[in-house]
Design an enzyme around this catalytic site. Sequence first.
Site, mmCIF file in Angstrom:
data_model
loop_
_atom_site.group_PDB
_atom_site.id
_atom_site.type_symbol
_atom_site.label_atom_id
_atom_site.label_comp_id
_atom_site.label_asym_id
_atom_site.label_seq_id
_atom_site.Cartn_x
_atom_site.Cartn_y
_atom_site.Cartn_z
ATOM 1 N N LYS A 98 1.203 -7.915 -17.610
ATOM 2 C CA LYS A 98 -0.183 -8.032 -17.170
ATOM 3 C C LYS A 98 -1.027 -7.055 -17.979
ATOM 4 C CE LYS A 98 0.584 -9.521 -12.388
ATOM 5 N NZ LYS A 98 0.337 -9.209 -10.964
ATOM 6 N N THR A 135 -0.700 -15.165 -9.314
ATOM 7 C CA THR A 135 0.207 -14.655 -10.341
ATOM 8 C C THR A 135 1.237 -15.704 -10.729
ATOM 9 O OG1 THR A 135 -0.067 -12.392 -9.533
ATOM 10 C CG2 THR A 135 1.875 -12.857 -10.881
ATOM 11 N N GLN A 147 0.862 -1.187 0.000
ATOM 12 C CA GLN A 147 0.000 0.000 0.000
ATOM 13 C C GLN A 147 0.899 1.239 0.000
ATOM 14 O OE1 GLN A 147 -3.333 -0.162 2.808
ATOM 15 N NE2 GLN A 147 -2.861 -2.303 3.217
ATOM 16 N N HIS A 168 9.068 -3.864 -1.110
ATOM 17 C CA HIS A 168 8.229 -3.980 -2.303
ATOM 18 C C HIS A 168 8.541 -2.874 -3.305
ATOM 19 C CE1 HIS A 168 4.805 -5.127 -4.724
ATOM 20 N NE2 HIS A 168 4.319 -3.894 -4.658
#
Length: 566
Positions: free
Chosen positions: A433, A468, A312, A344
Amino acid sequence: PSGVVLGTLRRRLTLSSSQISKQFLRSIHKHHGAARSAVGVSVTNNEAFSPYYAGVGFAVLGLVGVTAAMKTQCEELPVFASSSDPIAMGKPSQQEDNINNVFIRPVNQNVRSTKSEKILQAGVKSFENAVDCLKEELEQQSPTSEEENEENGIRCTYEENPVQALATSKVASEEGKQLSPKDVVESLPTSTSPNTDSMVTTRKMYFYRTPQIQDRMAKKLVLLAGPSSKALGSDIAHLLGQPLNEMTVGKFADGETQVQIRDSVRMKHVYIINSTTSVDSLMELLLVISTLRRASAKKITAVIPYYGYSRQDRRQGRESIAAADVARMLEEVGVDTVMGMDLHNDSLRGFFKPTVPVEHLLPVPVAAAYFHEELGSLIDEPKDPSNNASKAQVYPKVTIVAAHEGQVARAAHFRKVLQMLSGADIQMAFISKNRLVAGQKAYEPLLVGDVKGRKCIIIDDIVSTGTTLASCIETLNEEGAESVYAWATHGVFGETTNTPDKLQALPGLEYVLISNSVSPKAPLPTKIRQLNVAPLLAEAIARSLHDQSISGILNLEDMTAERYDA
Protein backbone atom coordinates in the site's frame (compact mmCIF):
# COMPACT_ATOMS: atom_id res chain seq x y z
CA PRO A 1 -35.95 -11.69 72.14
CA SER A 2 -37.70 -15.02 72.30
CA GLY A 3 -40.53 -13.92 70.05
CA VAL A 4 -38.17 -13.33 67.11
CA VAL A 5 -36.18 -16.51 67.77
CA LEU A 6 -39.19 -18.79 68.12
CA GLY A 7 -40.94 -17.15 65.18
CA THR A 8 -37.93 -17.91 63.01
CA LEU A 9 -37.93 -21.50 64.32
CA ARG A 10 -41.56 -21.94 63.38
CA ARG A 11 -40.88 -20.83 59.79
CA ARG A 12 -37.97 -23.26 59.49
CA LEU A 13 -40.17 -26.15 60.66
CA THR A 14 -41.49 -26.37 57.09
CA LEU A 15 -38.35 -28.34 56.20
CA SER A 16 -38.67 -32.11 56.14
CA SER A 17 -36.44 -34.18 58.39
CA SER A 18 -34.52 -35.50 55.36
CA GLN A 19 -33.15 -31.97 54.79
CA ILE A 20 -31.63 -31.74 58.32
CA SER A 21 -28.02 -32.81 58.54
CA LYS A 22 -27.20 -36.22 59.99
CA GLN A 23 -24.79 -34.65 62.45
CA PHE A 24 -27.57 -32.53 63.90
CA LEU A 25 -29.92 -35.49 64.25
CA ARG A 26 -27.24 -37.53 66.02
CA SER A 27 -26.54 -34.73 68.45
CA ILE A 28 -30.26 -34.23 69.11
CA HIS A 29 -30.79 -37.96 69.64
CA LYS A 30 -27.89 -38.13 72.12
CA HIS A 31 -28.47 -34.99 74.10
CA HIS A 32 -32.18 -34.27 73.84
CA GLY A 33 -32.71 -35.45 77.41
CA ALA A 34 -30.23 -32.96 78.82
CA ALA A 35 -31.64 -30.20 76.66
CA ARG A 36 -35.18 -30.86 77.83
CA SER A 37 -34.18 -30.82 81.47
CA ALA A 38 -32.07 -27.68 80.92
CA VAL A 39 -34.91 -25.58 79.59
CA GLY A 40 -37.86 -27.39 81.08
CA VAL A 41 -39.77 -27.78 77.86
CA SER A 42 -42.90 -29.87 77.89
CA VAL A 43 -44.46 -31.44 74.81
CA THR A 44 -48.16 -32.06 74.67
CA ASN A 45 -49.80 -34.38 72.13
CA ASN A 46 -53.53 -34.94 72.18
CA GLU A 47 -53.51 -38.38 70.53
CA ALA A 48 -50.24 -39.55 68.98
CA PHE A 49 -46.78 -38.18 68.23
CA SER A 50 -45.17 -39.83 65.20
CA PRO A 51 -41.40 -40.38 65.03
CA TYR A 52 -41.41 -38.31 61.87
CA TYR A 53 -42.41 -35.17 63.79
CA ALA A 54 -40.37 -36.15 66.82
CA GLY A 55 -37.15 -35.38 64.93
CA VAL A 56 -38.41 -31.92 64.02
CA GLY A 57 -39.57 -31.34 67.59
CA PHE A 58 -36.24 -32.30 69.08
CA ALA A 59 -34.51 -30.00 66.58
CA VAL A 60 -36.56 -27.14 67.95
CA LEU A 61 -35.76 -28.28 71.49
CA GLY A 62 -32.06 -28.09 70.75
CA LEU A 63 -32.35 -24.56 69.39
CA VAL A 64 -34.36 -23.46 72.41
CA GLY A 65 -31.65 -24.99 74.59
CA VAL A 66 -29.06 -22.78 72.91
CA THR A 67 -31.22 -19.76 73.55
CA ALA A 68 -31.44 -20.65 77.25
CA ALA A 69 -27.70 -21.35 77.43
CA MET A 70 -27.01 -17.85 76.08
CA LYS A 71 -29.17 -16.47 78.96
CA THR A 72 -31.85 -15.16 76.65
CA GLN A 73 -35.03 -14.39 78.61
CA CYS A 74 -38.00 -16.08 76.89
CA GLU A 75 -41.55 -14.90 77.45
CA GLU A 76 -44.24 -17.18 78.83
CA LEU A 77 -46.17 -17.21 75.53
CA PRO A 78 -46.97 -20.49 73.75
CA VAL A 79 -45.71 -20.83 70.16
CA PHE A 80 -46.95 -23.82 68.22
CA ALA A 81 -46.21 -25.63 64.98
CA SER A 82 -49.30 -27.27 63.60
CA SER A 83 -49.29 -30.54 61.67
CA SER A 84 -51.25 -28.77 58.96
CA ASP A 85 -48.27 -26.54 58.10
CA PRO A 86 -46.81 -27.33 54.64
CA ILE A 87 -43.60 -29.37 54.48
CA ALA A 88 -41.36 -28.40 51.58
CA MET A 89 -40.24 -31.35 49.43
CA GLY A 90 -41.66 -33.83 51.94
CA LYS A 91 -44.36 -36.48 51.96
CA PRO A 92 -47.21 -36.49 54.54
CA SER A 93 -47.05 -39.03 57.34
CA GLN A 94 -49.52 -41.89 57.42
CA GLN A 95 -50.53 -40.84 60.95
CA GLU A 96 -50.91 -37.17 60.14
CA ASP A 97 -54.70 -37.25 60.35
CA ASN A 98 -54.48 -38.54 63.96
CA ILE A 99 -52.37 -35.60 65.17
CA ASN A 100 -54.14 -32.47 66.25
CA ASN A 101 -51.48 -30.07 67.51
CA VAL A 102 -48.00 -30.10 68.97
CA PHE A 103 -47.38 -27.37 71.54
CA ILE A 104 -43.95 -26.23 72.65
CA ARG A 105 -43.87 -24.15 75.84
CA PRO A 106 -40.49 -22.70 76.99
CA VAL A 107 -39.91 -22.30 80.72
CA ASN A 108 -37.25 -19.95 82.11
CA GLN A 109 -34.56 -21.75 84.11
CA ASN A 110 -30.93 -20.84 84.76
CA VAL A 111 -29.56 -24.35 84.18
CA ARG A 112 -26.64 -24.51 81.74
CA SER A 113 -24.54 -27.37 80.33
CA THR A 114 -21.30 -26.37 78.57
CA LYS A 115 -20.84 -29.66 76.70
CA SER A 116 -24.43 -29.76 75.51
CA GLU A 117 -24.17 -26.14 74.45
CA LYS A 118 -21.18 -26.79 72.19
CA ILE A 119 -22.77 -29.82 70.58
CA LEU A 120 -26.04 -28.00 70.00
CA GLN A 121 -24.23 -25.01 68.54
CA ALA A 122 -22.57 -27.34 66.04
CA GLY A 123 -25.97 -28.81 65.26
CA VAL A 124 -27.46 -25.35 64.78
CA LYS A 125 -24.70 -24.49 62.33
CA SER A 126 -25.38 -27.66 60.35
CA PHE A 127 -29.08 -26.81 60.38
CA GLU A 128 -28.33 -23.33 59.02
CA ASN A 129 -26.21 -24.82 56.19
CA ALA A 130 -29.01 -27.23 55.27
CA VAL A 131 -31.50 -24.36 55.12
CA ASP A 132 -29.19 -22.28 52.90
CA CYS A 133 -28.59 -25.20 50.51
CA LEU A 134 -32.32 -25.85 50.22
CA LYS A 135 -33.01 -22.18 49.52
CA GLU A 136 -30.38 -22.17 46.76
CA GLU A 137 -31.90 -25.28 45.15
CA LEU A 138 -35.40 -23.81 45.29
CA GLU A 139 -34.19 -20.58 43.68
CA GLN A 140 -32.55 -22.52 40.84
CA GLN A 141 -35.70 -24.58 40.26
CA SER A 142 -37.90 -21.50 39.96
CA PRO A 143 -36.33 -19.20 37.32
CA THR A 144 -37.84 -15.91 36.32
CA SER A 145 -40.82 -16.43 34.06
CA GLU A 146 -41.51 -14.62 30.82
CA GLU A 147 -44.44 -12.79 32.43
CA GLU A 148 -42.21 -11.42 35.20
CA ASN A 149 -39.62 -10.35 32.61
CA GLU A 150 -42.26 -8.49 30.64
CA GLU A 151 -43.49 -6.74 33.80
CA ASN A 152 -39.91 -5.63 34.56
CA GLY A 153 -39.42 -4.37 31.02
CA ILE A 154 -37.00 -7.12 29.99
CA ARG A 155 -36.96 -8.29 26.40
CA CYS A 156 -35.17 -11.62 26.09
CA THR A 157 -32.87 -12.00 23.10
CA TYR A 158 -31.72 -15.51 23.96
CA GLU A 159 -33.89 -18.58 23.46
CA GLU A 160 -35.29 -20.21 26.57
CA ASN A 161 -34.36 -23.68 25.29
CA PRO A 162 -31.16 -23.38 23.27
CA VAL A 163 -29.99 -26.12 20.94
CA GLN A 164 -28.88 -29.03 23.10
CA ALA A 165 -25.56 -30.53 22.10
CA LEU A 166 -25.37 -34.22 21.36
CA ALA A 167 -22.87 -36.40 23.20
CA THR A 168 -21.04 -37.14 20.01
CA SER A 169 -17.80 -38.22 21.67
CA LYS A 170 -19.58 -41.25 23.08
CA VAL A 171 -22.19 -41.89 20.40
CA ALA A 172 -21.91 -45.08 18.40
CA SER A 173 -23.27 -45.72 14.94
CA GLU A 174 -26.02 -48.17 14.13
CA GLU A 175 -23.44 -50.94 13.75
CA GLY A 176 -22.13 -50.22 17.25
CA LYS A 177 -18.93 -48.55 16.05
CA GLN A 178 -17.49 -45.29 17.31
CA LEU A 179 -18.27 -42.35 15.05
CA SER A 180 -15.27 -40.96 13.18
CA PRO A 181 -14.31 -37.28 13.63
CA LYS A 182 -15.58 -36.56 10.12
CA ASP A 183 -18.99 -38.08 10.91
CA VAL A 184 -19.15 -36.04 14.11
CA VAL A 185 -18.40 -32.79 12.28
CA GLU A 186 -20.94 -33.56 9.55
CA SER A 187 -23.63 -33.98 12.21
CA LEU A 188 -23.15 -30.47 13.62
CA PRO A 189 -26.36 -28.56 14.42
CA THR A 190 -25.46 -25.82 11.90
CA SER A 191 -25.21 -28.39 9.10
CA THR A 192 -28.96 -28.98 9.30
CA SER A 193 -30.16 -25.50 10.25
CA PRO A 194 -31.52 -23.05 7.64
CA ASN A 195 -29.43 -20.34 5.97
CA THR A 196 -26.19 -22.31 6.36
CA ASP A 197 -25.63 -23.37 2.77
CA SER A 198 -22.36 -21.41 2.79
CA MET A 199 -20.91 -23.42 5.74
CA VAL A 200 -18.05 -25.74 4.75
CA THR A 201 -15.51 -27.99 6.49
CA THR A 202 -12.43 -29.89 5.39
CA ARG A 203 -13.08 -33.38 4.04
CA LYS A 204 -10.39 -34.80 6.28
CA MET A 205 -9.94 -33.99 9.96
CA TYR A 206 -6.33 -32.79 10.27
CA PHE A 207 -6.39 -31.34 13.79
CA TYR A 208 -9.66 -32.49 15.41
CA ARG A 209 -9.88 -36.04 16.77
CA THR A 210 -13.13 -36.16 18.79
CA PRO A 211 -12.01 -35.11 22.29
CA GLN A 212 -12.85 -37.55 25.07
CA ILE A 213 -13.30 -35.43 28.19
CA GLN A 214 -12.54 -37.34 31.36
CA ASP A 215 -15.49 -37.85 33.69
CA ARG A 216 -13.83 -36.07 36.59
CA MET A 217 -13.25 -33.02 34.39
CA ALA A 218 -16.70 -33.14 32.78
CA LYS A 219 -18.26 -32.59 36.21
CA LYS A 220 -16.32 -29.34 36.54
CA LEU A 221 -17.05 -28.05 33.02
CA VAL A 222 -19.66 -25.38 32.24
CA LEU A 223 -20.14 -24.18 28.64
CA LEU A 224 -21.92 -20.90 27.91
CA ALA A 225 -22.48 -19.11 24.61
CA GLY A 226 -23.43 -15.48 24.23
CA PRO A 227 -26.00 -14.26 21.68
CA SER A 228 -23.28 -13.21 19.21
CA SER A 229 -21.83 -16.77 19.12
CA LYS A 230 -24.85 -18.95 19.88
CA ALA A 231 -24.57 -21.15 16.76
CA LEU A 232 -20.80 -21.56 17.13
CA GLY A 233 -21.22 -22.40 20.83
CA SER A 234 -23.78 -25.09 20.00
CA ASP A 235 -21.35 -26.68 17.54
CA ILE A 236 -18.52 -26.64 20.10
CA ALA A 237 -20.71 -28.26 22.76
CA HIS A 238 -21.82 -30.83 20.18
CA LEU A 239 -18.22 -31.78 19.41
CA LEU A 240 -17.22 -31.93 23.07
CA GLY A 241 -20.16 -34.16 23.90
CA GLN A 242 -21.26 -31.83 26.70
CA PRO A 243 -24.50 -29.89 27.18
CA LEU A 244 -24.58 -26.17 26.47
CA ASN A 245 -25.64 -24.59 29.75
CA GLU A 246 -28.53 -22.15 29.78
CA MET A 247 -28.09 -18.40 30.00
CA THR A 248 -30.56 -15.58 29.43
CA VAL A 249 -29.49 -12.24 27.98
CA GLY A 250 -32.11 -9.54 27.63
CA LYS A 251 -32.69 -5.81 27.54
CA PHE A 252 -34.78 -3.53 29.68
CA ALA A 253 -37.12 -1.01 28.12
CA ASP A 254 -34.45 1.70 28.40
CA GLY A 255 -31.85 -0.45 26.60
CA GLU A 256 -29.89 -1.71 29.60
CA THR A 257 -28.47 -5.23 29.31
CA GLN A 258 -29.63 -7.90 31.76
CA VAL A 259 -27.85 -11.25 32.24
CA GLN A 260 -28.99 -14.32 34.17
CA ILE A 261 -27.16 -17.66 34.50
CA ARG A 262 -29.66 -20.50 34.85
CA ASP A 263 -27.30 -23.25 36.10
CA SER A 264 -25.08 -23.46 39.16
CA VAL A 265 -21.43 -22.53 38.48
CA ARG A 266 -20.04 -22.73 42.01
CA MET A 267 -16.44 -24.05 41.90
CA LYS A 268 -16.76 -24.89 38.18
CA HIS A 269 -14.48 -24.24 35.20
CA VAL A 270 -16.58 -21.97 32.99
CA TYR A 271 -15.93 -21.30 29.29
CA ILE A 272 -17.95 -18.41 27.86
CA ILE A 273 -17.94 -18.20 24.04
CA ASN A 274 -18.76 -14.74 22.78
CA SER A 275 -17.40 -12.55 19.97
CA THR A 276 -17.24 -8.83 20.68
CA THR A 277 -18.60 -7.65 17.36
CA SER A 278 -20.42 -4.62 18.80
CA VAL A 279 -20.77 -2.50 21.90
CA ASP A 280 -23.74 -4.61 23.03
CA SER A 281 -21.85 -7.90 22.65
CA LEU A 282 -18.87 -6.48 24.57
CA MET A 283 -21.12 -5.32 27.41
CA GLU A 284 -22.83 -8.73 27.46
CA LEU A 285 -19.46 -10.48 27.79
CA LEU A 286 -18.38 -8.19 30.63
CA LEU A 287 -21.63 -8.67 32.55
CA VAL A 288 -21.54 -12.45 32.09
CA ILE A 289 -17.98 -12.65 33.46
CA SER A 290 -18.94 -10.43 36.40
CA THR A 291 -22.01 -12.59 37.09
CA LEU A 292 -19.91 -15.76 37.02
CA ARG A 293 -17.34 -14.27 39.38
CA ARG A 294 -20.05 -13.24 41.85
CA ALA A 295 -21.56 -16.74 41.57
CA SER A 296 -18.28 -18.28 42.89
CA ALA A 297 -17.02 -19.82 39.65
CA LYS A 298 -13.58 -21.33 40.21
CA LYS A 299 -12.08 -20.41 36.81
CA ILE A 300 -13.45 -18.27 33.98
CA THR A 301 -12.10 -18.55 30.44
CA ALA A 302 -13.37 -16.09 27.84
CA VAL A 303 -13.31 -17.70 24.38
CA ILE A 304 -13.43 -14.73 22.01
CA PRO A 305 -13.46 -15.91 18.36
CA TYR A 306 -13.38 -12.29 17.17
CA TYR A 307 -11.70 -9.76 19.47
CA GLY A 308 -13.45 -6.47 18.77
CA TYR A 309 -11.56 -3.16 18.80
CA SER A 310 -8.36 -5.06 17.94
CA ARG A 311 -7.54 -2.70 15.06
CA GLN A 312 -7.18 0.18 17.54
CA ASP A 313 -3.92 -1.18 18.89
CA ARG A 314 -1.67 1.88 18.61
CA ARG A 315 -1.81 5.59 19.35
CA GLN A 316 -1.86 8.05 16.48
CA GLY A 317 -2.22 11.58 17.74
CA ARG A 318 -4.85 11.94 20.45
CA GLU A 319 -6.60 8.63 19.80
CA SER A 320 -7.59 5.90 22.21
CA ILE A 321 -5.92 2.48 22.30
CA ALA A 322 -9.24 0.67 22.52
CA ALA A 323 -7.71 -2.81 22.32
CA ALA A 324 -5.83 -2.17 25.58
CA ASP A 325 -8.92 -0.63 27.20
CA VAL A 326 -10.97 -3.74 26.42
CA ALA A 327 -8.23 -5.89 27.97
CA ARG A 328 -8.30 -3.73 31.11
CA MET A 329 -12.09 -4.10 31.42
CA LEU A 330 -11.90 -7.89 31.04
CA GLU A 331 -9.30 -8.01 33.81
CA GLU A 332 -11.36 -5.84 36.15
CA VAL A 333 -14.51 -7.97 35.92
CA GLY A 334 -12.51 -11.08 36.87
CA VAL A 335 -11.54 -13.12 33.79
CA ASP A 336 -8.84 -15.74 34.43
CA THR A 337 -7.84 -16.73 30.88
CA VAL A 338 -8.55 -15.33 27.41
CA MET A 339 -8.63 -17.52 24.31
CA GLY A 340 -8.61 -15.50 21.08
CA MET A 341 -8.53 -16.52 17.43
CA ASP A 342 -6.31 -14.79 14.88
CA LEU A 343 -5.82 -11.49 16.70
CA HIS A 344 -5.22 -8.50 14.45
CA ASN A 345 -1.83 -8.05 16.09
CA ASP A 346 -0.09 -10.65 18.22
CA SER A 347 1.15 -7.87 20.51
CA LEU A 348 -2.42 -7.59 21.87
CA ARG A 349 -1.47 -10.34 24.32
CA GLY A 350 0.86 -7.84 25.98
CA PHE A 351 -2.11 -5.61 26.90
CA PHE A 352 -3.11 -8.14 29.57
CA LYS A 353 -1.34 -8.59 32.88
CA PRO A 354 0.93 -11.63 33.34
CA THR A 355 -1.70 -13.07 35.68
CA VAL A 356 -4.17 -13.33 32.76
CA PRO A 357 -2.66 -15.63 30.09
CA VAL A 358 -3.87 -15.25 26.50
CA GLU A 359 -4.07 -18.25 24.16
CA HIS A 360 -3.73 -17.24 20.51
CA LEU A 361 -5.29 -19.71 18.04
CA LEU A 362 -4.41 -19.44 14.35
CA PRO A 363 -6.92 -21.04 11.92
CA VAL A 364 -4.60 -20.46 8.95
CA PRO A 365 -3.57 -24.16 8.74
CA VAL A 366 -7.23 -25.21 8.64
CA ALA A 367 -7.89 -22.80 5.78
CA ALA A 368 -4.77 -24.01 3.95
CA ALA A 369 -5.99 -27.60 4.29
CA TYR A 370 -9.37 -26.61 2.79
CA PHE A 371 -7.77 -24.92 -0.20
CA HIS A 372 -5.46 -27.92 -0.63
CA GLU A 373 -8.47 -30.19 -0.96
CA GLU A 374 -10.24 -27.77 -3.32
CA LEU A 375 -7.24 -27.30 -5.59
CA GLY A 376 -6.45 -31.02 -5.52
CA SER A 377 -9.95 -31.85 -6.73
CA LEU A 378 -9.31 -29.85 -9.93
CA ILE A 379 -6.52 -32.16 -11.13
CA ASP A 380 -6.31 -35.80 -12.14
CA GLU A 381 -4.94 -38.29 -9.68
CA PRO A 382 -1.31 -39.34 -10.41
CA LYS A 383 -0.52 -42.89 -11.41
CA ASP A 384 1.41 -43.43 -8.18
CA PRO A 385 -0.49 -41.69 -5.32
CA SER A 386 2.29 -42.48 -2.84
CA ASN A 387 4.86 -40.56 -4.91
CA ASN A 388 4.99 -36.94 -3.77
CA ALA A 389 7.05 -35.98 -6.83
CA SER A 390 4.29 -37.10 -9.19
CA LYS A 391 1.77 -35.14 -7.14
CA ALA A 392 3.88 -32.01 -7.40
CA GLN A 393 4.05 -32.32 -11.18
CA VAL A 394 0.28 -32.23 -11.63
CA TYR A 395 -0.52 -29.82 -8.79
CA PRO A 396 -1.61 -26.39 -10.10
CA LYS A 397 0.72 -23.43 -9.96
CA VAL A 398 -0.24 -21.47 -6.85
CA THR A 399 0.94 -18.13 -5.45
CA ILE A 400 0.03 -16.93 -1.98
CA VAL A 401 -0.51 -13.15 -1.97
CA ALA A 402 -0.46 -11.01 1.17
CA ALA A 403 -3.11 -8.28 0.95
CA HIS A 404 -0.63 -5.73 2.37
CA GLU A 405 2.63 -5.55 4.29
CA GLY A 406 0.98 -6.43 7.61
CA GLN A 407 -0.23 -9.79 6.24
CA VAL A 408 3.15 -11.16 5.13
CA ALA A 409 3.53 -13.32 8.27
CA ARG A 410 0.08 -14.90 7.81
CA ALA A 411 0.74 -15.47 4.12
CA ALA A 412 4.08 -17.14 4.89
CA HIS A 413 2.40 -19.44 7.40
CA PHE A 414 -0.33 -20.29 4.88
CA ARG A 415 2.28 -21.05 2.21
CA LYS A 416 4.27 -23.31 4.55
CA VAL A 417 1.24 -25.47 5.41
CA LEU A 418 -0.01 -25.69 1.82
CA GLN A 419 3.44 -26.63 0.59
CA MET A 420 3.75 -29.31 3.27
CA LEU A 421 0.37 -30.82 2.37
CA SER A 422 0.77 -30.70 -1.41
CA GLY A 423 4.50 -31.26 -1.83
CA ALA A 424 4.44 -28.66 -4.61
CA ASP A 425 6.47 -25.48 -4.99
CA ILE A 426 4.20 -22.69 -3.72
CA GLN A 427 5.36 -19.15 -4.46
CA MET A 428 4.89 -15.98 -2.44
CA ALA A 429 3.89 -12.38 -3.31
CA PHE A 430 2.48 -9.32 -1.61
CA ILE A 431 0.80 -6.04 -2.49
CA SER A 432 2.26 -2.87 -0.99
CA LYS A 433 0.00 0.00 0.00
CA ASN A 434 2.00 2.93 -1.33
CA ARG A 435 0.43 6.02 0.30
CA LEU A 436 1.81 9.40 -0.67
CA VAL A 437 0.57 11.07 2.52
CA ALA A 438 0.48 9.50 6.00
CA GLY A 439 -3.09 8.70 7.09
CA GLN A 440 -4.46 8.91 3.55
CA LYS A 441 -7.05 6.22 2.75
CA ALA A 442 -6.50 6.16 -0.99
CA TYR A 443 -3.33 4.36 -2.10
CA GLU A 444 -1.64 3.01 -5.19
CA PRO A 445 -1.21 -0.80 -4.96
CA LEU A 446 2.22 -2.15 -5.89
CA LEU A 447 2.59 -5.88 -6.58
CA VAL A 448 5.82 -7.65 -5.59
CA GLY A 449 6.05 -11.20 -6.98
CA ASP A 450 5.07 -13.36 -9.97
CA VAL A 451 1.36 -14.12 -10.48
CA LYS A 452 1.04 -14.44 -14.27
CA GLY A 453 -0.76 -17.65 -15.27
CA ARG A 454 -1.03 -18.80 -11.64
CA LYS A 455 -3.84 -19.41 -9.19
CA CYS A 456 -3.63 -16.73 -6.50
CA ILE A 457 -4.94 -16.89 -2.94
CA ILE A 458 -5.17 -13.51 -1.16
CA ILE A 459 -4.53 -13.63 2.59
CA ASP A 460 -6.04 -11.12 5.04
CA ASP A 461 -7.33 -11.27 8.63
CA ILE A 462 -10.43 -9.06 8.40
CA VAL A 463 -12.78 -8.17 5.57
CA SER A 464 -15.22 -5.41 6.45
CA THR A 465 -15.99 -3.03 3.59
CA GLY A 466 -14.18 -5.12 0.99
CA THR A 467 -12.29 -2.15 -0.44
CA THR A 468 -8.81 -3.62 0.09
CA LEU A 469 -9.86 -7.02 -1.23
CA ALA A 470 -11.44 -5.51 -4.35
CA SER A 471 -8.27 -3.49 -5.03
CA CYS A 472 -6.11 -6.63 -4.69
CA ILE A 473 -8.30 -8.63 -7.06
CA GLU A 474 -8.19 -5.89 -9.65
CA THR A 475 -4.39 -5.68 -9.41
CA LEU A 476 -3.92 -9.45 -9.76
CA ASN A 477 -6.23 -9.65 -12.77
CA GLU A 478 -4.31 -6.83 -14.45
CA GLU A 479 -1.05 -8.75 -13.87
CA GLY A 480 -2.39 -11.85 -15.63
CA ALA A 481 -3.49 -14.15 -12.76
CA GLU A 482 -5.33 -17.27 -13.94
CA SER A 483 -7.86 -17.20 -11.08
CA VAL A 484 -8.17 -15.41 -7.75
CA TYR A 485 -9.33 -16.77 -4.39
CA ALA A 486 -9.22 -15.14 -0.95
CA TRP A 487 -9.05 -16.12 2.71
CA ALA A 488 -10.01 -13.71 5.50
CA THR A 489 -10.43 -15.04 9.03
CA HIS A 490 -13.11 -12.62 10.19
CA GLY A 491 -15.98 -11.48 8.00
CA VAL A 492 -17.11 -8.35 9.86
CA PHE A 493 -19.90 -7.16 7.60
CA GLY A 494 -21.58 -4.09 9.07
CA GLU A 495 -25.33 -3.68 9.01
CA THR A 496 -25.07 -0.46 7.01
CA THR A 497 -22.76 -1.89 4.34
CA ASN A 498 -23.52 -4.12 1.38
CA THR A 499 -20.15 -5.88 1.40
CA PRO A 500 -21.48 -9.39 0.57
CA ASP A 501 -23.28 -8.09 -2.52
CA LYS A 502 -20.19 -6.10 -3.46
CA LEU A 503 -17.98 -9.19 -3.29
CA GLN A 504 -20.52 -11.23 -5.21
CA ALA A 505 -20.39 -8.70 -8.06
CA LEU A 506 -16.57 -8.80 -8.44
CA PRO A 507 -15.89 -10.40 -11.86
CA GLY A 508 -12.38 -11.69 -11.15
CA LEU A 509 -13.14 -13.47 -7.84
CA GLU A 510 -13.81 -17.21 -7.65
CA TYR A 511 -14.84 -17.12 -3.98
CA VAL A 512 -13.68 -15.77 -0.63
CA LEU A 513 -13.39 -18.07 2.38
CA ILE A 514 -14.12 -16.69 5.86
CA SER A 515 -14.56 -18.35 9.24
CA ASN A 516 -17.75 -18.41 11.31
CA SER A 517 -16.18 -16.35 14.10
CA VAL A 518 -18.79 -13.69 13.33
CA SER A 519 -22.40 -14.71 12.73
CA PRO A 520 -23.81 -13.10 9.59
CA LYS A 521 -27.01 -11.11 9.86
CA ALA A 522 -28.37 -12.48 6.58
CA PRO A 523 -27.71 -15.44 4.25
CA LEU A 524 -24.44 -15.08 2.37
CA PRO A 525 -24.13 -15.17 -1.43
CA THR A 526 -22.51 -18.04 -3.30
CA LYS A 527 -19.08 -16.39 -3.60
CA ILE A 528 -18.70 -16.24 0.20
CA ARG A 529 -18.04 -19.51 2.02
CA GLN A 530 -17.84 -19.98 5.79
CA LEU A 531 -15.25 -22.37 7.23
CA ASN A 532 -16.51 -23.86 10.49
CA VAL A 533 -13.81 -23.42 13.16
CA ALA A 534 -15.79 -25.22 15.89
CA PRO A 535 -13.50 -28.31 15.70
CA LEU A 536 -10.45 -26.12 16.35
CA LEU A 537 -12.04 -24.33 19.32
CA ALA A 538 -13.45 -27.59 20.75
CA GLU A 539 -10.01 -29.19 20.66
CA ALA A 540 -8.49 -26.10 22.31
CA ILE A 541 -11.10 -26.08 25.11
CA ALA A 542 -10.61 -29.80 25.77
CA ARG A 543 -6.85 -29.40 26.00
CA SER A 544 -7.15 -26.34 28.21
CA LEU A 545 -9.49 -28.20 30.56
CA HIS A 546 -6.96 -31.04 30.90
CA ASP A 547 -3.96 -28.67 31.24
CA GLN A 548 -2.48 -29.81 27.91
CA SER A 549 -0.56 -27.87 25.27
CA ILE A 550 -2.76 -25.78 22.97
CA SER A 551 -0.04 -24.60 20.60
CA GLY A 552 0.54 -28.21 19.54
CA ILE A 553 -2.91 -28.54 17.96
CA LEU A 554 -1.78 -27.07 14.62
CA ASN A 555 1.65 -28.71 14.59
CA LEU A 556 1.75 -30.66 11.33
CA GLU A 557 5.33 -31.74 11.91
CA ASP A 558 4.48 -33.75 15.06
CA MET A 559 1.02 -35.29 14.87
CA THR A 560 1.93 -38.13 17.25
CA ALA A 561 2.08 -36.04 20.44
CA GLU A 562 0.49 -37.74 23.44
CA ARG A 563 -2.96 -36.45 24.32
CA TYR A 564 -4.99 -36.40 27.50
CA ASP A 565 -7.38 -39.06 26.12
CA ALA A 566 -4.66 -41.39 24.78
